[in-house]
Scaffold this motif. Structure first.
Motif: not given
Length: 110
Positions: A20-29, A45-59, A62-65
């Motif tokens: 189960s953690t392996s699956s989450l780690e694959k998602q992080i990769v 730049e504004k679009t990049k920052q919004a996408k980066i922030q969203l991806i970082q939140q998702q990461i 997953l790390q918390l899970q």
């Protein structure tokens, strides 16, 4: 994994947690790769920052899970160990009582 001296149920539990953690780690990769792609993209730049922030939140989610699953697995293992230890103590105390009876001598007068 290389663990040889674990009971069947413990082994299953460990590999289940790893899967189960392996699956989450694959998602992080995958998200890390997306993050690199976004950083290299031609988006403004504004679009990049919004996408980066969203991806970082998702990461981070997953790390918390992963941490939660590891904590739950550790807690379950500790409870199993405690239960096994209590079972051994009960077994030892009943054996001890039997030993006391078998080594005692009784004088019976009729």
């Amino acid at each position: 994994m290389g663990i040889s001296s674990i009971s069947g149920s413990g082994s299953f539990s460990v590999s289940s947690t790893d899967n189960s953690t392996s699956s989450l780690e694959k998602q992080i990769v995958k998200l890390m790769k997306q993050l690199q792609e976004v950083q290299k993209s031609d988006d403004d730049e504004k679009t990049k920052q919004a996408k980066i922030q969203l991806i970082q939140q998702q990461i981070q989610m997953l790390q918390l899970q992963i941490q939660q699953k590891q904590a739950n697995a550790a807690k379950a293992e500790a409870e199993r160990a405690k239960s096994a230890q209590e079972g051994n103590e009960k077994s030892n105390s009943s054996t001890s009582s039997k030993d006391k009876l078998s080594s005692s001598t009784f004088d019976v007068t009729v």
